[in-house]
Write a protein that holds these residues in place. Structure first.
Motif, PDB file in Angstrom:
ATOM      1  N   LEU A  59      12.155  -5.497  -2.080  1.00 18.91           N
ATOM      2  CA  LEU A  59      11.468  -4.213  -2.171  1.00 18.91           C
ATOM      3  C   LEU A  59      10.347  -4.205  -3.210  1.00 18.91           C
ATOM      4  CD1 LEU A  59      14.523  -1.774  -2.010  1.00 18.91           C
ATOM      5  CD2 LEU A  59      12.952  -2.387  -0.160  1.00 18.91           C
ATOM      6  N   ARG A 200       5.409   1.681   2.029  1.00 19.75           N
ATOM      7  CA  ARG A 200       6.124   0.868   3.016  1.00 19.75           C
ATOM      8  C   ARG A 200       5.380   0.862   4.351  1.00 19.75           C
ATOM      9  NH1 ARG A 200      10.176  -2.917   2.272  1.00 19.75           N
ATOM     10  NH2 ARG A 200      11.570  -2.992   4.075  1.00 19.75           N
ATOM     11  N   TYR A 205       4.460  -2.883  -1.370  1.00 19.46           N
ATOM     12  CA  TYR A 205       5.796  -2.872  -1.948  1.00 19.46           C
ATOM     13  C   TYR A 205       6.160  -1.455  -2.378  1.00 19.46           C
ATOM     14  CZ  TYR A 205       5.766  -7.976  -2.027  1.00 19.46           C
ATOM     15  OH  TYR A 205       5.730  -9.300  -1.673  1.00 19.46           O
ATOM     16  N   PRO A 206       7.260  -0.888  -1.854  1.00 22.15           N
ATOM     17  CA  PRO A 206       7.582   0.515  -2.139  1.00 22.15           C
ATOM     18  C   PRO A 206       7.882   0.799  -3.605  1.00 22.15           C
ATOM     19  CG  PRO A 206       9.387  -0.564  -0.951  1.00 22.15           C
ATOM     20  CD  PRO A 206       8.215  -1.498  -0.921  1.00 22.15           C
TER      21      PRO A 206
END
Length: 263
Positions: A59, A200, A205-206
């Protein structure tokens, strides 16, 4: 909660006073505690995201906004250039520092001429210089040394000064009511969750996009330092400054226009 104090609380309270015809000091006293508590909430959430990123590495880019090869604005690439920067001579380093000072002074001049906040003007000037190839490779190399010195040598003393002498703790504590705390936590959480979701969808990248969005709720530039330090992602500082300065200005303007329209 946007833009910190200088670009957020102060112009917002002035706008409230002008539109509603009440003393600006009264509005400022009401606006400042949520700004302080919002910044604290953003710091805590960013620290939690740092932990989440270590547990779920897919993530996060650990300072990258996008996967390698897709990110034209990949600031993590700065780390790969620091070996080259370490070989810069003292003349290049001094020139880079002087260039940064000149850009800021030009930003101050623009503030007095057109009212654009100096940090925002400095960002525009730096981007224009970069796009126009006005910065030589030697100067860029020296700039990396200056950047690394500020990141390593000044971050923690600055955090200490903010915590001990600059944070108005009595005003911050006055904001600890149930309604305020719930509202502020919900607002910051929604802002960061929106950043993660949109990031996302855009193949970013969140965790990084959520942290950048968190800086929108920070206490201005000092809040950016605290938030990114808690997240261990100081590479995102330029993006954090854009979120704080430009994002804050957009938010304050939109709120005042809406208030004027409703009133």
């Amino acid at each position: 909660m946007a833009g910190g104090v200088g670009e957020g609380a102060i112009p917002l309270s002035i706008g409230y006073a002008a539109i509603l015809g009440q003393p600006q000091g009264d509005f400022f006293a009401q606006v400042l505690p949520p700004v302080m508590l919002g910044s604290l909430t953003a710091i805590l959430f960013s620290g939690m995201l740092n932990y989440v990123g270590k547990k779920y590495p897919h993530l996060t880019g650990n300072g990258r906004l996008q996967p390698p090869g897709d990110d034209a604005l990949d600031l993590a690439a700065v780390e790969q250039q620091e070996d080259m920067a370490s070989s810069s001579d003292i003349t290049g380093i001094a020139a880079a520092g002087l260039t940064a000072i000149v850009l800021y002074l030009l930003g101050v001049m623009l503030f007095h001429l057109i009212g654009l906040p100096a940090p925002v003007a400095m960002l525009f000037l730096a981007v224009a210089a970069k796009l126009g190839s006005a910065v030589s490779p030697r100067l860029q190399s020296g700039g990396l040394v200056v950047y690394r010195f500020v990141r390593i040598g000044m971050t923690y003393p600055l955090l200490f000064a903010i915590g001990v002498s600059l944070t108005p703790w009595e005003k911050l504590m006055s904001a600890f009511t149930v309604a305020n705390v719930v509202t502020i936590i919900a607002t910051v959480f929604t802002l960061m969750a929106t950043g993660a979701l949109i990031g996302r969808l855009m193949n970013m990248y969140p965790i990084e996009t959520a942290i950048v969005n968190a800086c929108h709720s920070g206490q201005g530039g000092t809040g950016d330092v605290a938030i990114l330090s808690a997240a261990e992602r100081m590479q995102l500082m330029p993006f954090a400054q854009i979120a704080t300065r430009i994002g804050g200005a957009i938010t304050v303007t939109a709120v005042l226009v809406l208030l004027r329209w409703i009133g």
